[in-house]
Write an enzyme that holds these catalytic residues in place. Sequence first.
Site, PDB file in Angstrom:
ATOM      1  N   SER A   1       0.798  -1.223   0.000  1.00  0.00           N
ATOM      2  CA  SER A   1       0.000   0.000   0.000  1.00  0.00           C
ATOM      3  C   SER A   1       0.837   1.282   0.000  1.00  0.00           C
ATOM      4  O   SER A   1       1.560   1.550  -0.944  1.00  0.00           O
ATOM      5  CB  SER A   1      -0.973  -0.022   1.182  1.00  0.00           C
ATOM      6  OG  SER A   1      -1.860   1.064   1.092  1.00  0.00           O
ATOM      7  N   HIS A   2       0.763   2.048   1.078  1.00  0.00           N
ATOM      8  CA  HIS A   2       1.427   3.351   1.139  1.00  0.00           C
ATOM      9  C   HIS A   2       2.817   3.250   1.767  1.00  0.00           C
ATOM     10  O   HIS A   2       3.447   4.277   2.021  1.00  0.00           O
ATOM     11  CB  HIS A   2       0.558   4.326   1.939  1.00  0.00           C
ATOM     12  CG  HIS A   2       0.151   3.759   3.265  1.00  0.00           C
ATOM     13  ND1 HIS A   2      -0.780   2.736   3.356  1.00  0.00           N
ATOM     14  CD2 HIS A   2       0.555   4.024   4.514  1.00  0.00           C
ATOM     15  CE1 HIS A   2      -0.923   2.410   4.629  1.00  0.00           C
ATOM     16  NE2 HIS A   2      -0.126   3.174   5.349  1.00  0.00           N
TER      17      HIS A   2
ATOM     18  N   ASP B   1      -1.796   6.864  -3.369  1.00  0.00           N
ATOM     19  CA  ASP B   1      -0.726   6.118  -2.698  1.00  0.00           C
ATOM     20  C   ASP B   1      -0.157   5.081  -3.664  1.00  0.00           C
ATOM     21  O   ASP B   1      -0.513   5.043  -4.845  1.00  0.00           O
ATOM     22  CB  ASP B   1      -1.224   5.472  -1.401  1.00  0.00           C
ATOM     23  CG  ASP B   1      -2.240   4.365  -1.648  1.00  0.00           C
ATOM     24  OD1 ASP B   1      -2.908   4.394  -2.697  1.00  0.00           O
ATOM     25  OD2 ASP B   1      -2.371   3.467  -0.785  1.00  0.00           O
TER      26      ASP B   1
ATOM     27  N   ASP C   1      -0.540   1.862  -4.255  1.00  0.00           N
ATOM     28  CA  ASP C   1      -1.405   0.955  -5.018  1.00  0.00           C
ATOM     29  C   ASP C   1      -2.697   1.641  -5.476  1.00  0.00           C
ATOM     30  O   ASP C   1      -3.629   0.975  -5.935  1.00  0.00           O
ATOM     31  CB  ASP C   1      -1.717  -0.319  -4.221  1.00  0.00           C
ATOM     32  CG  ASP C   1      -2.514  -0.055  -2.946  1.00  0.00           C
ATOM     33  OD1 ASP C   1      -2.394   1.048  -2.381  1.00  0.00           O
ATOM     34  OD2 ASP C   1      -3.239  -0.959  -2.491  1.00  0.00           O
TER      35      ASP C   1
ATOM     36  N   ASP D   1      -5.242   3.024  -4.065  1.00  0.00           N
ATOM     37  CA  ASP D   1      -6.568   2.874  -3.455  1.00  0.00           C
ATOM     38  C   ASP D   1      -6.872   4.024  -2.487  1.00  0.00           C
ATOM     39  O   ASP D   1      -8.006   4.180  -2.052  1.00  0.00           O
ATOM     40  CB  ASP D   1      -6.747   1.506  -2.776  1.00  0.00           C
ATOM     41  CG  ASP D   1      -5.783   1.259  -1.621  1.00  0.00           C
ATOM     42  OD1 ASP D   1      -4.842   2.072  -1.428  1.00  0.00           O
ATOM     43  OD2 ASP D   1      -5.941   0.232  -0.935  1.00  0.00           O
ATOM     44  N   ARG D   2      -5.853   4.841  -2.176  1.00  0.00           N
ATOM     45  CA  ARG D   2      -6.096   6.002  -1.306  1.00  0.00           C
ATOM     46  C   ARG D   2      -6.017   7.285  -2.122  1.00  0.00           C
ATOM     47  O   ARG D   2      -5.406   7.316  -3.182  1.00  0.00           O
ATOM     48  CB  ARG D   2      -5.047   6.076  -0.201  1.00  0.00           C
ATOM     49  CG  ARG D   2      -5.115   4.909   0.745  1.00  0.00           C
ATOM     50  CD  ARG D   2      -4.051   5.047   1.821  1.00  0.00           C
ATOM     51  NE  ARG D   2      -4.124   3.883   2.693  1.00  0.00           N
ATOM     52  CZ  ARG D   2      -3.824   3.895   3.982  1.00  0.00           C
ATOM     53  NH1 ARG D   2      -3.410   5.011   4.551  1.00  0.00           N
ATOM     54  NH2 ARG D   2      -3.932   2.807   4.709  1.00  0.00           N
TER      55      ARG D   2
ATOM     56  N   LYS E   1     -11.210   0.179  -1.519  1.00  0.00           N
ATOM     57  CA  LYS E   1     -11.231   1.632  -1.642  1.00  0.00           C
ATOM     58  C   LYS E   1     -10.621   1.985  -3.000  1.00  0.00           C
ATOM     59  O   LYS E   1      -9.891   1.190  -3.576  1.00  0.00           O
ATOM     60  CB  LYS E   1     -10.506   2.310  -0.491  1.00  0.00           C
ATOM     61  CG  LYS E   1      -9.159   1.738  -0.122  1.00  0.00           C
ATOM     62  CD  LYS E   1      -8.638   2.405   1.160  1.00  0.00           C
ATOM     63  CE  LYS E   1      -7.403   1.715   1.681  1.00  0.00           C
ATOM     64  NZ  LYS E   1      -7.655   0.892   2.858  1.00  0.00           N
TER      65      LYS E   1
END
Length: 476
Positions: A123-124, A299, A301, A303-304, A399
């Site tokens: 992720s982030h 981010d 990937d 999704d944010r 998300k």
Amino acid sequence: MVFKVSRVETSPIDGQKPGTSGLRKKVKVFKQPHYLHNFVQATFNALSADKVRGATLVVSGDGRYYSKDAIQIIIKMAAANGVRGVWIGQNGLLSTPAVSAVIRERVDANGSKASGGFILTASHNPGGPNEDFGIKYNMENGGPAPEGITDKIYENTKTITEYFIAEDLPDVDISSIGVTSFGGPEGQFDVDVFDSASDYVKLMKSIFDFQSIQKLVTSPKFTLCYDALHGVGGAYANRIFVEELGAQESSLINCTPKEDFGGGHPDPNLTYAKELVARMGLDKSKPQSDPPEFGAAADGDADRNMILGKRFFVTPSDSVAIIAANAVEAIPYFSSGLKGVARSMPTSAALDVVAKHLNLKFFEVPTGWKFFGNLMDAGMCSVCGEESFGTGSDHIREKDGIWAVLAWLSILAFKNKDNLDGKDLVTVEDIVRQHWATFGRHYYTRYDYENVDAGAAKELMANLVKLQSSLPDVNK
């Protein structure tokens, strides 16, 4: 050629417990002998046989360091475990929301759909040889594996004695689109490398009115800046913002996906999206004479999201409330109404007030997108979000950072449909202040403690839980 299946002896490795979103560790941990193999086999063993044997799986991620090696290992293990086909985004790139969309929507030439997928992302978290790697499994609904499955995966990692791999299967070229077929003991095994963006773009065009957004984006009065922080969002940015919506190429920054995210920390917040924050006029030490009207970041990937106006920051808690309040009139997908809304426990109560005003079902869930997914699968939630810069809807079960940006552009396009020639634009700041005037303003604060000692953090939490058992004593 017909590949052979090898059975490799192994033994359990400590600490392979997936968190709310999979297993995340340093790259050097994942590179240990058998480490990734054990986890992948433990996952196959945790799934029912029909989700593995003869099934089709998606394997892709945010392109961080070690992804390409991991994809080849998972292909060989999938083949050995009786999987019939593996779908891979070109160059191994698929954003987390795109994986969810592909699992839910894509049908291959044989009419097959995917029964799940491995997403390779942390992720982030930063990427690179000395940074983080991660893997998580998503189910046939496109959402993260529920706790029942992740608990089972963890139990399997503690007792594993063997894994299966087709070691003689040659590496597949994941840089060029096309299907590569192999013969195996159980018949044909296909690896299908496809365009990372097209399925996702098609889905976005079915949700939003791209024509009205294009009118706004191409208006001489409107300027935008999108920062992918060198994550996988860059694989979608040019297609959506430039080709489909007509934005200038110069409005995209850091949109080339890199294995180490350009040495940055791909977390879309005011601390790490420094270049965007400065360009939007929010860095006091670097005053900008004329910042863009609208800014957004993603981010690693994708999704944010972070949403910014000219010299103005929109908190994620406000963002989801504002999207929910405007969704029905501004976004075609929601034109017949919202089924309900939900937020995570740490998110401010801004959404609660909107739900009350609009007479909508409202839910508060623990942290973890899978809990929103349960509500969506039950037909009870249309829009949801969390304070950690995640916003989404029931179009998928993750998300979705680009969806959130398009939602905001839709709201701006709707509010400005009559003032693109002459009158002043309704700005991001105007929309937020108008929302506060209608629903009241919520304040909350979030502190991030990064790279703290895990043992000490667990002890702190255990102590808090213990204190809760005697609140009267604590209150004294």
